[in-house]
Scaffold this motif. Structure first.
Motif, PDB file in Angstrom:
ATOM      1  N   THR A 295       0.836  -1.210   0.000  1.00  0.00           N
ATOM      2  CA  THR A 295       0.000   0.000   0.000  1.00  0.00           C
ATOM      3  C   THR A 295       0.865   1.252   0.000  1.00  0.00           C
ATOM      4  OG1 THR A 295      -1.761  -1.157   1.190  1.00  0.00           O
ATOM      5  CG2 THR A 295      -1.803   1.252   1.249  1.00  0.00           C
ATOM      6  N   ILE A 296       1.943   1.229   0.776  1.00  0.00           N
ATOM      7  CA  ILE A 296       2.853   2.376   0.832  1.00  0.00           C
ATOM      8  C   ILE A 296       3.563   2.564  -0.501  1.00  0.00           C
ATOM      9  CG2 ILE A 296       5.008   3.190   1.873  1.00  0.00           C
ATOM     10  CD1 ILE A 296       4.027   1.933   4.504  1.00  0.00           C
ATOM     11  N   ILE A 297       4.033   1.482  -1.103  1.00  0.00           N
ATOM     12  CA  ILE A 297       4.715   1.578  -2.396  1.00  0.00           C
ATOM     13  C   ILE A 297       3.782   2.152  -3.456  1.00  0.00           C
ATOM     14  CG2 ILE A 297       5.632   0.177  -4.300  1.00  0.00           C
ATOM     15  CD1 ILE A 297       7.034  -1.538  -2.208  1.00  0.00           C
ATOM     16  N   ASP A 298       2.531   1.693  -3.456  1.00  0.00           N
ATOM     17  CA  ASP A 298       1.577   2.207  -4.441  1.00  0.00           C
ATOM     18  C   ASP A 298       1.372   3.706  -4.279  1.00  0.00           C
ATOM     19  OD1 ASP A 298       1.314  -0.308  -5.433  1.00  0.00           O
ATOM     20  OD2 ASP A 298      -0.688  -0.687  -4.632  1.00  0.00           O
ATOM     21  N   ARG A 299       1.417   4.199  -3.052  1.00  0.00           N
ATOM     22  CA  ARG A 299       1.218   5.629  -2.808  1.00  0.00           C
ATOM     23  C   ARG A 299       2.492   6.425  -3.095  1.00  0.00           C
ATOM     24  NH1 ARG A 299       0.408   5.413   2.217  1.00  0.00           N
ATOM     25  NH2 ARG A 299       2.311   6.370   3.036  1.00  0.00           N
ATOM     26  N   VAL A 300       3.620   5.968  -2.552  1.00  0.00           N
ATOM     27  CA  VAL A 300       4.872   6.719  -2.677  1.00  0.00           C
ATOM     28  C   VAL A 300       5.380   6.736  -4.116  1.00  0.00           C
ATOM     29  CG1 VAL A 300       7.307   6.748  -2.005  1.00  0.00           C
ATOM     30  CG2 VAL A 300       5.535   6.309  -0.283  1.00  0.00           C
ATOM     31  N   PHE A 301       5.245   5.607  -4.812  1.00  0.00           N
ATOM     32  CA  PHE A 301       5.787   5.492  -6.161  1.00  0.00           C
ATOM     33  C   PHE A 301       4.692   5.572  -7.233  1.00  0.00           C
ATOM     34  CE2 PHE A 301       9.147   3.885  -3.503  1.00  0.00           C
ATOM     35  CZ  PHE A 301      10.284   4.402  -4.109  1.00  0.00           C
TER      36      PHE A 301
END
Length: 484
Positions: A295-301
């Motif tokens: 979820t964090i990767i989808d948001r940050v990247f």
């Protein structure tokens, strides 16, 4: 009057060749200085395919077994890194097999512990230091490689890649565009180009932006690796089987017979079912990047991030606010990774991931050739390859510019100016992979299938559509837990 040499494609019995036309230069005087010499165009395919004196006769092994035609990359001491000698052998064989009624299935594999660890970039860096002629020689290599990759991407017969072992850079180009991509417990996938002052090429502009969520941009900027079954879960591979079964699978494929009237898609369905006969279970019931981290990767990247500084800021916020020690450690690691990369490479790659989603497969290789050609006349590629691969230095290379803030938008835009017009061997083209149905379904398809239906109904419908494909139930479970 100044002239620019342009390439036009014309049909020939062996595919597409080139003829030279002239046109005024003043409209786009943006090409690097090395182009303004005796060579102002992409070298014609027939010239690139001419054998050279230093070509190794044994770096590729071709075998026939009934309907299967096998390509074995045979430079195990070099981890089967792709060079011009190998490409000059593979292209004419693929052209020959495309015309042969006896060739039904193409299999590509590597000898030793690697499928293919990339291109032979050390030689390119040495050529670039020789001036204009050396830089043109490097560009010729990329032209040959991209022609081969596009030929594979649009090939008229089923093509199966055994991604057993290290699969990076140039090895990704030989496999990722194939309809069948088989990962094993030995698979190690990565696009490490920003590490050496380059950009993710070999069609990465096409396949990385089409990955789910922020995974494509994440892999492109950080060079993070996908191991084993993760390559299957994330769509890099279409199947996952144990490496000990590959020889048996190849023999089984040789037994298949297809009627002359059967089209490519029908043949692919039979091959897909055949490969599924050899699955023996997954080594993990979910990918390593899942849950909160995904979820964090989808948001940050997300490609919607305005610039690299925004990505860095997002990572710092994750580091400061996450309650998970593992997530904090991950954010710290990724921040350090980005700081160590070539600022120019990272910012070119960010722009590439934004615009590449709209390119067709043919346009992808033509545009990447322009980008690669511009990199060949710059500083960072030679510096990165020399520092990381030749001298094996651990400290940060001497990137120029040295920081993200020093790289201007004008400098980045130069990499995306259409210049040369690479002529391709095949005239095939598409905007989406025609064989996407072979792998696991995408997240959006899963969520759509479950909308307004019971879990049992939706699961049953997907299992029926994908014929009980290995990994389907595991992926559905992970997606619903994270997004449902």
């Amino acid at each position: 009057m100044s002239l620019r040499i342009a390439i036009r494609r014309t049909a020939s019995p062996l595919g597409w060749t080139s003829r030279i036309a002239t046109m005024p230069l003043r409209a786009r005087v943006t090409s690097p200085t090395w182009i303004f010499g005796t060579r102002m165009y992409s070298t014609p395919t027939e010239d690139l395919l001419k054998p050279q004196q230093d070509d190794d006769p044994d770096d590729v092994v071709f075998t026939n077994n009934y309907g299967v035609r096998s390509i074995e990359l045979n430079r195990p001491k070099k981890l089967n890194s792709l060079n011009g000698s190998m490409a000059r052998k593979i292209i004419p064989r693929l052209q020959e097999w495309a015309r042969s009624e006896l060739a039904s299935v193409i299999v590509i594999k590597g000898s030793g512990r690697a499928f293919c660890a990339g291109g032979d970039v050390a030689a390119l860096a040495q050529w670039n230091q020789q001036g204009a002629d050396g830089q043109q020689k490097s560009c010729d290599y990329f032209g040959l490689e991209y022609k081969l990759d596009h030929l594979i991407a649009t090939y008229s017969k089923p093509y199966v890649a055994f991604m057993d072992g290290i699969t990076m850079g140039g090895g990704v180009g030989l496999s990722i565009h194939a309809p069948f991509r088989i990962a094993t417990e030995n698979t190690l996938f990565a696009m490490p180009e920003t590490t050496i002052g380059f950009f993710p090429d070999v069609g990465a502009s096409f396949f990385l932006p089409r990955m789910e969520g922020g995974l494509g941009l994440y892999l492109a900027l950080t060079s993070e690796q996908l191991k084993g079954v993760d390559a299957f879960y994330y769509g890099v591979a279409t199947h996952y089987i144990h490496s000990s079964s590959l020889a048996q699978l190849e023999s089984r494929l040789a037994e298949l017979q297809f009627p002359d009237y059967m089209g490519l898609q029908e043949r692919c369905k039979i091959i897909n079912s055949t490969i599924e006969e050899f699955v023996t279970g997954l080594s993990a019931d979910r990918p390593s990047i899942s849950g909160e981290l995904r979820t964090i990767i989808d948001r940050v990247f997300s490609v919607e991030q305005p610039n690299i500084q925004a990505i860095q800021l997002s990572l710092k916020e994750v580091q400061a606010n996450s309650e998970s020690p593992d997530i904090k450690k991950w954010a710290e690691k990724i921040l350090s990774t980005l700081e160590a990369r070539s600022p120019t490479s990272v910012m070119v790659t960010l722009q590439q991931m934004r615009v590449g989603r709209s390119w067709s497969i043919a346009e992808t290789f033509q545009r990447e050739y322009d980008i690669a050609s511009w990199f060949m006349r710059g500083h960072d590629f030679v510096e990165g390859v020399t520092a990381r691969l030749i001298q094996r230095k651990k400290e940060r290379p001497d990137w120029r510019p040295a920081t993200f803030d020093e790289v201007t938008s004008e400098q980045i835009n130069e990499y995306f100016q259409p210049r040369i017009g690479l002529p391709l061997i095949s005239n095939g083209d598409y905007k989406e992979y025609p064989h996407a149905w072979i792998g696991l379904p995408r997240e959006e398809e899963i969520l759509t299938a479950f909308a307004g239906k019971t879990r049992e109904e939706a699961m049953s419908a997907l299992m029926e559509k994908y014929e009980g494909k290995q990994g389907l139930r595991e992926k559905i479970t992970e997606v619903l837990e994270r997004l449902g």
